[in-house]
Design an enzyme around this catalytic site. Structure first.
Site, short mmCIF file in Angstrom:
data_model
loop_
_atom_site.label_atom_id
_atom_site.label_comp_id
_atom_site.label_asym_id
_atom_site.label_seq_id
_atom_site.Cartn_x
_atom_site.Cartn_y
_atom_site.Cartn_z
N GLN B 50 66.55 101.39 65.16
CA GLN B 50 67.94 101.19 64.77
C GLN B 50 68.12 100.07 63.75
OE1 GLN B 50 72.03 101.18 66.50
NE2 GLN B 50 70.76 100.01 67.91
N ARG B 133 66.22 89.37 79.06
CA ARG B 133 65.24 89.16 77.99
C ARG B 133 63.83 88.94 78.53
NH1 ARG B 133 65.78 84.98 75.67
NH2 ARG B 133 65.08 85.28 73.55
N GLN B 147 49.83 91.22 65.82
CA GLN B 147 50.41 91.23 64.47
C GLN B 147 50.17 89.91 63.74
OE1 GLN B 147 54.35 93.09 64.64
NE2 GLN B 147 53.25 95.03 64.68
N ASP B 194 73.74 84.69 65.72
CA ASP B 194 74.61 83.89 66.59
C ASP B 194 75.50 82.97 65.74
OD1 ASP B 194 71.52 83.84 67.75
OD2 ASP B 194 73.01 84.67 69.12
N HIS B 222 67.56 81.88 71.04
CA HIS B 222 68.43 83.04 70.77
C HIS B 222 68.58 83.79 72.10
CE1 HIS B 222 70.29 86.49 68.91
NE2 HIS B 222 69.31 87.28 69.27
#
Lengths: 333, 367
Positions: B50, B133, B147, B194, B222
């Site tokens: 998305q 989270r 990564q 934010d 966050h």
């Protein structure tokens, strides 16, 4: 001095294309980086909460150009004072569906929205119909909003135009901005005719050449190229399991921007517009032609030579539009 | 008389010579300016999702790096998303973007990282309605370790990294730990969303346009412990004068309670309304973060970025913590010397504490 904001309506704003389109509008892609906008977003009651979520995200993005957001399920409120209307709302095409399947549902939607636009939109409101069947939805809208000038009601074939540019640039291995003046004739459907007879490309040494000569393969241009562009929508659905949203939204921005701000000298674009009989195409349908734009008005590029192959294709897509027109009217009765 | 004429003639000749030289120099400089910039390579991981779908057209239109900066997009996703990713590539071609000089769509992380100048790490498990989270922490930590290695090996020198996928701060920390040759200052996480949300809430409350509000701060993580701080924020009022937001709002209670929780929980509110995570606003904030980092912040304005803590404001070094920063010449610097009251001190410490706990949790996941 900051310009006065322009009101832009997006119908079906809670859907996929709307979600891709509204940040583009809010960033100035549609009307230029110095044009403040007020967004009006319309969708149906079942999507009201999702639509409000989109409004919240637009506020959360703190766009400098976005001077206001109206999110509503009330079509009158949505249409009030709008200068630009992008009609995305309708039934989306799903894998396996033909465009005619969605015709009857969309035709009644466009009749109702025509009345609302006529009543509430600003004078000289420019309308772009995206939802399929785009040409026929636009025709219905025109028929039921008689006080909106014919020339202000258009449908999107810029997506097909851009797709054609993309295919040519890939074939010639040049950047897409070096290719120009393809034409999409007719219906935004599988009968559209992507025509490169008058297209040109800037070659690696900087000279301008006709695309026909550069490709040097008329057979490819008359067969595979055409079907690739015609069926690109289906190819995207097959890959993504969803209709094109990103590219459709981008093309909608290009369509409006060139219409309002003008096309570059020596370049034309494709727009679905009310036929005036040019190139032997029946008046009374919305048909895609090559157009240039200046001072907020489009004009059909005249005098382009049409060979026999093209003539057949152009007539075939006009014939489909006449049939869609009959089908649409029969749905309304 | 003759002598004066000759001197005058000489002066005129010298003047003409200088003007001609000056004109040639100006024309040459203008010629240099008209040359198109070299394209920059921008990586987006999780590009078939998305946020990726919202982000790539923004990058291709110049929202991230400016309207005159050509870009090459590298898009990475996992094998199950390969067909959808190719669909996104097809759409990017179909959009005929003038600035987009190339598209690489791949499931191979080395190919994706090759030569990238900017890396936006969106790939990870999206948060769904009801999920905390921490639930996604362990899955994402192993992704970011892998990564990190690929970026270190294949990215361009001085590659700038922005981590978006949650838990953003801790994913960025893992990435930093496992890519030691990437400078600490080049690894950041997104709190601009934010920050922008806080600007939006203030502007709605004051009924002004959001561009009239500036210098809010997002401190910390966050997450729901972030601290949206308006103590140093200002607003341009209707008569054109600049005023402190605290004075303009004139309701410290609201600022210390409802305003804070609204910004902290905005992500959940979006999920509730859309049944999907924020994509449009997250993508837009990612563009703002990179653009201000690369092109610089406006004079007198700062933004919020999650950056490697250097101990400023008494925040433990060794975590990625959101601070107020200004940017110049491609580098961020923490705004120093802002007064921190007791209320703020507590909030700033609480979010730092959560980050230390996340750091421990992340490391325990790796063992």
């Amino acid at each position: 001095m900051a310009k006065d904001p322009v009101r832009v309506l997006v119908t079906g704003a809670a859907g996929q294309i709307g979600y891709a389109l509204v940040p583009m509008i809010a960033r100035g892609v549609m009307l230029g980086p110095d044009q403040p906008v007020i967004l009006h977003m319309l969708d149906i009651e079942p999507a009201a909460e999702a639509l409000n979520g989109v409004k919240m995200e637009l506020i959360d993005a703190a766009f400098p150009l976005l001077r206001g957001v109206v999110a509503t399920t009330d079509v009158a409120e949505a249409c009030k004072g709008v200068n630009i209307a992008v009609m995305v709302g309708g039934f989306p095409r799903k894998e396996g569906m033909e465009r005619k399947d969605v015709m009857s549902k969309n035709v009644s939607i466009y009749k109702a929205q025509a009345a609302a636009l006529e009543q509430h939109a600003a004078p000289d409101c420019k309308v772009l119909v995206v939802a399929n069947p785009a040409n026929t939805n636009a025709l219905i809208l025109k028929e039921f909003a008689p006080s909106i000038p014919d020339k202000n009601i258009t449908c999107l074939t810029r997506l097909d135009h851009n797709r054609a540019l993309g295919q040519i640039s890939e074939r010639l291995n040049v950047h897409v901005s070096e290719v120009k003046n393809v034409i999409i004739w007719g219906n935004h459907s599988s009968t559209q005719y992507p025509d490169v007879n008058h297209a040109s490309v800037i070659t690696t040494n900087g000279a301008e050449k006709s695309v026909k000569d550069a490709i040097a393969n008329d057979d490819w241009l008359e067969t595979e190229f055409i079907t690739t562009v015609q069926q690109r929508g289906a190819a995207i659905i097959k890959a993504r399991k969803l209709s094109s949203a990103l590219s459709a939204a981008s093309a909608a921005c290009d369509h409006i921007r060139d219409w309002v701000l003008g096309t570059l000298k020596g370049t034309w674009v494709s727009m679905g517009v009310y036929s005036d009989g040019s190139y032997g195409i029946q008046p009374g349908i919305i048909y895609s032609f090559p157009v240039t734009c200046e001072k907020g008005q489009w004009s059909i590029v005249q005098g382009l030579k049409v060979d026999e192959f093209s003539r057949d294709k152009m007539d075939a897509t006009a014939k489909e539009l006449m049939e869609e027109k009959s089908l649409a009217y029969s749905c309304l009765n």
